[in-house]
Design a protein around this motif. Structure first.
Motif, short mmCIF file in Angstrom:
data_model
loop_
_atom_site.label_atom_id
_atom_site.label_comp_id
_atom_site.label_asym_id
_atom_site.label_seq_id
_atom_site.Cartn_x
_atom_site.Cartn_y
_atom_site.Cartn_z
N ALA A 161 0.83 -1.21 0.00
CA ALA A 161 0.00 0.00 0.00
C ALA A 161 0.86 1.26 0.00
CB ALA A 161 -0.90 -0.01 1.22
N LYS A 162 0.44 2.25 -0.79
CA LYS A 162 1.17 3.52 -0.85
C LYS A 162 0.62 4.52 0.17
CE LYS A 162 3.39 3.08 -5.09
NZ LYS A 162 4.50 3.71 -5.77
N ALA A 163 -0.65 4.31 0.55
CA ALA A 163 -1.27 5.23 1.52
C ALA A 163 -2.42 4.52 2.21
CB ALA A 163 -1.79 6.47 0.79
N ILE A 164 -2.77 5.04 3.39
CA ILE A 164 -3.92 4.48 4.12
C ILE A 164 -4.83 5.63 4.56
CG2 ILE A 164 -2.52 4.30 6.26
CD1 ILE A 164 -4.33 1.88 7.00
N ARG A 165 -6.12 5.45 4.32
CA ARG A 165 -7.07 6.51 4.71
C ARG A 165 -7.25 6.51 6.22
NH1 ARG A 165 -9.81 4.14 0.42
NH2 ARG A 165 -9.61 5.36 -1.50
#
Lengths: 170, 69
Positions: free
Chosen positions: B40-44
């Motif tokens: 994953a590049k980002a997590i909300r």
């Protein structure tokens, strides 16, 4: 997103007409086989009636530029067709944008050099003029289009990484 | 990436399966797998909040910074 059907059709027609123009040397050969009279050939608004070493080189260069233009339209068709698959910012699209831009620049510069050579060979003088007219057929405009395609390739590359980032956001 | 996701360890601690967590926080197992494997590049924030709530932990328990990577 709707596929660009009209654009595809226009490019198909353009490609077909350009393919027909590729057969012009064949027509020339047939003419020479059947007639003894010289076929008048117009090159850069100048009529060529005598054939010598220089004029043949001019015709070959002109034909090579036509081949580049046919290839550009072929690549444009390929690019537009890739949008029909509903896939955007792919590696193919990025490389096609870049290649089309580079080829447009190559063809434009070759045309410019050829116009200089034509003046030298047919008019026996050296000269060129930079002018901007209202048509799309001028040096700077075409160069700008080529650079714009290269820039579009860079934009698509950036968009590809943004799309990947978006897809990998949990 | 220098940020490590310790989701596997937390799932083991809470004796929970990935599919159960995916159901609890309403995301697909494929997306949870992306998070678990570190792809994953980002997590909300909303996802992080839901995971913390389901696993009864803090964001710091799930994420770790490592300068060696």
């Amino acid at each position: 997103m709707k596929p660009p059907v009209l654009l595809k059709t226009i490019l198909d027609i353009c490609f077909f007409l350009l393919i027909c123009s590729l057969f012009s040397p064949l027509e020339l050969l047939i003419h020479f086989q059947m007639n003894d009279s010289p076929l008048p050939i117009e090159l850069n608004n100048r009529l060529i009636t005598t054939f010598n070493y220089n004029t043949i080189i001019l015709l070959i260069i002109n034909y090579s530029i036509t081949i580049i233009y046919v290839y550009i339209v072929y690549l444009l068709r390929k690019l537009v067709r890739s949008f029909f698959k509903n896939a955007y910012f792919t590696r193919l699209q990025i490389s096609l944008f870049r290649l089309i831009g580079q080829l447009i620049i190559l063809a434009t510069i070759s045309e410019f050099i050829m116009s200089l050579y034509t003046t030298l060979v047919l008019d026996k003088r050296i000269g060129f003029n930079f002018s901007i007219d209202g048509s799309h057929n001028n040096l700077f405009y075409t160069l700008a289009i080529g650079l714009f395609f290269i820039y579009l390739g860079k934009l698509f590359n950036k968009s590809k990484s943004l799309q990947e980032e978006n897809e990998l956001t949990v | 990436m220098a940020i490590l996701v310790n989701l596997d360890r937390m799932l083991e601690k809470r004796n929970m399966k990935s599919s159960e967590l995916a159901d609890a926080i309403n995301i697909t197992t494929a997306n949870l797998s992306i998070l678990k494997t570190g792809k994953a590049k980002a997590i909300r924030f909303s996802t992080l909040e839901a995971i913390c709530e389901a696993l009864k932990c803090q964001p710091g328990d799930l994420l770790e910074y490592s300068s060696e990577l």
